[in-house]
Design a protein around this motif. Sequence first.
Motif, PDB file in Angstrom:
ATOM      1  N   HIS A 144      16.550  17.411  68.298  1.00 37.32           N
ATOM      2  CA  HIS A 144      15.893  17.097  69.564  1.00 37.32           C
ATOM      3  C   HIS A 144      16.171  15.654  69.980  1.00 37.32           C
ATOM      4  CE1 HIS A 144      12.895  14.661  67.528  1.00 37.32           C
ATOM      5  NE2 HIS A 144      12.513  15.678  66.773  1.00 37.32           N
ATOM      6  N   ARG A 146      13.499  13.589  71.239  1.00 35.67           N
ATOM      7  CA  ARG A 146      12.220  12.911  71.440  1.00 35.67           C
ATOM      8  C   ARG A 146      12.277  11.441  71.030  1.00 35.67           C
ATOM      9  NH1 ARG A 146       8.069  17.778  69.699  1.00 35.67           N
ATOM     10  NH2 ARG A 146       7.852  18.618  71.824  1.00 35.67           N
ATOM     11  N   LEU A 254      17.585  21.175  75.573  1.00 36.02           N
ATOM     12  CA  LEU A 254      16.823  20.426  74.572  1.00 36.02           C
ATOM     13  C   LEU A 254      16.355  19.082  75.107  1.00 36.02           C
ATOM     14  CD1 LEU A 254      18.781  21.223  71.311  1.00 36.02           C
ATOM     15  CD2 LEU A 254      16.443  21.876  71.871  1.00 36.02           C
ATOM     16  N   SER A 258      12.560  18.182  75.093  1.00 37.90           N
ATOM     17  CA  SER A 258      12.162  16.970  74.378  1.00 37.90           C
ATOM     18  C   SER A 258      11.273  16.085  75.241  1.00 37.90           C
ATOM     19  CB  SER A 258      13.400  16.187  73.938  1.00 37.90           C
ATOM     20  OG  SER A 258      14.180  16.928  73.011  1.00 37.90           O
ATOM     21  N   VAL A 278      10.130  27.611  70.585  1.00 38.04           N
ATOM     22  CA  VAL A 278       9.366  26.483  71.126  1.00 38.04           C
ATOM     23  C   VAL A 278       7.994  26.890  71.631  1.00 38.04           C
ATOM     24  CG1 VAL A 278      11.477  25.266  71.727  1.00 38.04           C
ATOM     25  CG2 VAL A 278      10.337  26.667  73.464  1.00 38.04           C
ATOM     26  N   LEU A 313       9.303  21.672  68.433  1.00 34.96           N
ATOM     27  CA  LEU A 313      10.679  21.302  68.081  1.00 34.96           C
ATOM     28  C   LEU A 313      10.781  20.858  66.624  1.00 34.96           C
ATOM     29  CD1 LEU A 313      11.634  19.311  71.319  1.00 34.96           C
ATOM     30  CD2 LEU A 313      12.165  21.695  70.768  1.00 34.96           C
ATOM     31  N   ARG A 316      13.955  20.993  64.675  1.00 33.15           N
ATOM     32  CA  ARG A 316      15.053  20.186  65.185  1.00 33.15           C
ATOM     33  C   ARG A 316      14.875  18.695  64.895  1.00 33.15           C
ATOM     34  NH1 ARG A 316      18.114  23.509  68.484  1.00 33.15           N
ATOM     35  NH2 ARG A 316      17.226  25.610  68.577  1.00 33.15           N
TER      36      ARG A 316
END
Length: 348
Positions: A144, A146, A254, A258, A278, A313, A316
């Motif tokens: 991800h 983030r 993604l 994110s 998700v 997520l 990920r």
Amino acid sequence: MNSSLAVLQSFPVPRSTTNPYLVQLARGLRELPGVTVVNFSWRAALLGKYDVFHVHWPEILVSGSSPLKKLVRQALSVALLCRLALTQTPVVRTIHNIELPKDISVLEVWLLRLIDRRTTLYVRLNSETPLPKGQPSVIIPHGHYRDWFSRFPKAEKIPGRIGYVGLIRRYKGVEDLIKAFRQTTISHPGLTLRLGGNPSTREIGEKIAALAYGDDRIRLNLEYVSDAELVETITSSELVVLPYRFMHNSGGALAALSLDRPVLVPANKVNQALSEEVGPGWVFQYTGALTPESILQTLASLAEDAPRTRPDLARRDWRNASSAHKKAYEKAVAYAGQAPQLQKAMRP
């Protein structure tokens, strides 16, 4: 096997325009004990010391911005393949795209086939990615964004704002998004579309601009989009629409997830699995061509029942992805140089 594993990545020292996937992978690997990341240069590839060669988008190795540069790179690619064969250095290849690029030369196709023949282990980003028969592989989900986006300010969500951001290529169907959006002019004049990204060709850029001309609800930025602008575009949108004519692995989806924004994407097995992963209310799918009804129905669903939790997520996380890559490299080293019968017995 050496206690320290040196991995040559197929991308050079990152710049501001480098794909964040690659930057995060290199960063995560460097944080692991016993792994050294070597960024790509032809000098390092041909003369340097490394235990594994990890290749992403191999077509970049054999292409160039001019005929002369392309020819030089192709000659260097042949030399690299010879070195890899002579030293029995394992090649790990991540399959980002499942088809060869369009409009490439016969020589480029031949070189890409040679790279495939030298590949020891494939990394798949999802279970639907096809492989050459009998080839060993591992599945490591796309990480991800983030952490990557956390340093940029988020925008307030604008009701009725639809967003698209990313490279504009023919297969991504941005023209279809503009055509579908323009059909909402009379019924939903309050909707807006913000679209940003660098077209792959001048022709595509001119076509996008012509399709959007005259609709004041559409805002275009047909050039490279910085990470800060990407975050602002996505977070200001109520819905991110990715109208790809073919979608298999999508960093764009993604990126939106994110940043806690729902996406509308083509219906297929990969996107259905992502939706289930998700959680409800984040991944919406449409069948066939993108229509204004698909967009309007998704917006209505969000207005009626917006998701109450962030997209899940957890699978990920880049710490997990980095550790999985290290294990993949170790497996590739174990395969390299062994008899075909033993390699076959070791395959998962």
